[in-house]
Design an enzyme around this catalytic site. Structure first.
Site, PDB file in Angstrom:
ATOM      1  N   LYS A  45       0.813  -1.218   0.000  1.00 41.71           N
ATOM      2  CA  LYS A  45       0.000   0.000   0.000  1.00 41.71           C
ATOM      3  C   LYS A  45       0.844   1.265   0.000  1.00 41.71           C
ATOM      4  O   LYS A  45       1.792   1.394   0.758  1.00 41.71           O
ATOM      5  CB  LYS A  45      -0.898  -0.012   1.248  1.00 41.71           C
ATOM      6  CG  LYS A  45      -1.901   1.109   1.290  1.00 41.71           C
ATOM      7  CD  LYS A  45      -3.132   0.685   2.034  1.00 41.71           C
ATOM      8  CE  LYS A  45      -4.183   1.764   2.065  1.00 41.71           C
ATOM      9  NZ  LYS A  45      -4.593   2.288   0.792  1.00 41.71           N
ATOM     10  N   ALA A  50       6.355   1.007   5.930  1.00 38.78           N
ATOM     11  CA  ALA A  50       7.327   0.125   5.272  1.00 38.78           C
ATOM     12  C   ALA A  50       7.351   0.343   3.763  1.00 38.78           C
ATOM     13  O   ALA A  50       8.424   0.345   3.149  1.00 38.78           O
ATOM     14  CB  ALA A  50       7.031  -1.335   5.601  1.00 38.78           C
ATOM     15  N   CYS A  51       6.192   0.533   3.164  1.00 43.31           N
ATOM     16  CA  CYS A  51       6.129   0.720   1.709  1.00 43.31           C
ATOM     17  C   CYS A  51       6.811   2.030   1.297  1.00 43.31           C
ATOM     18  O   CYS A  51       7.488   2.094   0.272  1.00 43.31           O
ATOM     19  CB  CYS A  51       4.681   0.686   1.228  1.00 43.31           C
ATOM     20  SG  CYS A  51       3.887  -0.913   1.535  1.00 43.31           S
ATOM     21  N   THR A  52       6.643   3.047   2.116  1.00 44.08           N
ATOM     22  CA  THR A  52       7.304   4.324   1.848  1.00 44.08           C
ATOM     23  C   THR A  52       8.813   4.161   1.969  1.00 44.08           C
ATOM     24  O   THR A  52       9.570   4.593   1.090  1.00 44.08           O
ATOM     25  CB  THR A  52       6.792   5.417   2.814  1.00 44.08           C
ATOM     26  OG1 THR A  52       5.375   5.561   2.626  1.00 44.08           O
ATOM     27  CG2 THR A  52       7.479   6.743   2.559  1.00 44.08           C
ATOM     28  N   SER A  55      10.154   2.234  -1.093  1.00 48.30           N
ATOM     29  CA  SER A  55      10.144   3.042  -2.315  1.00 48.30           C
ATOM     30  C   SER A  55      11.220   4.123  -2.272  1.00 48.30           C
ATOM     31  O   SER A  55      11.876   4.390  -3.288  1.00 48.30           O
ATOM     32  CB  SER A  55       8.759   3.670  -2.522  1.00 48.30           C
ATOM     33  OG  SER A  55       7.796   2.647  -2.685  1.00 48.30           O
TER      34      SER A  55
END
Length: 160
Positions: A45, A50-52, A55
């Site tokens: 998401k 964590a996704c930020t 990326s």
């Protein structure tokens, strides 16, 4: 919960093709990367911790990946509009594909049953695929821990 059939890809398998809308408009396909290695990372998401971090890590190393001859593509079930906001907010340079129908996630076997706080649900298992220039899978990282991951993937790209 209904049982789903999960694809299990292995090293040397041909990477499944995809055709997805991407941030900034347009579409992206596996064939767009023919002739060069591709780091394909699936994440759950946009704009979550964590996704930020993942990326941003790939963005920070984007020039190194390019120097090593590899392209990077992030994929999540979020909309193109969500991706556009995410890219702008965090100054991301890696392209992001929108897989709202989960076709790519299912083809790569990363759309799976997950559980958190005693609740089960379907979601993307954070995974990265290193696809060689000939379209075959060279490495697979499943259930990725973000810290140090982009660096590990870069090292694998340099070994190709």
């Amino acid at each position: 919960m209904t049982e789903i059939s999960v694809v299990e890809l292995g090293i040397g398998d041909r990477a499944p093709d995809f055709d997805l809308p991407r941030d900034g408009g347009g579409r992206v396909r596996l064939t767009d990367f023919a002739g060069k290695p591709l780091v394909l990372f699936f994440y759950p998401k946009d704009d979550t911790t964590a996704c930020t971090a993942e990326s941003i890590s790939f963005t920070a190393l984007a020039a190194e990946f390019e120097k090593a001859g590899a392209a990077i593509l992030g994929v999540s079930p979020d909309s193109v509009k969500s991706h556009d906001k995410f890219v702008k907010k965090h100054a991301l340079s890696v392209p992001l594909a929108s897989d709202e129908e989960k076709t790519a996630a299912e083809a790569y076997g990363v759309w799976r049953e997950k559980s958190m706080y005693g609740r089960t649900f379907m979601g993307v298992v954070r995974s990265t695929f290193l696809i060689e220039a000939d379209g075959r899978i060279a490495r697979i990282w499943s259930k990725v821990k973000v810290t140090g991951h982009a660096e590990e993937v870069l090292a694998a790209v340099k070994e190709l």
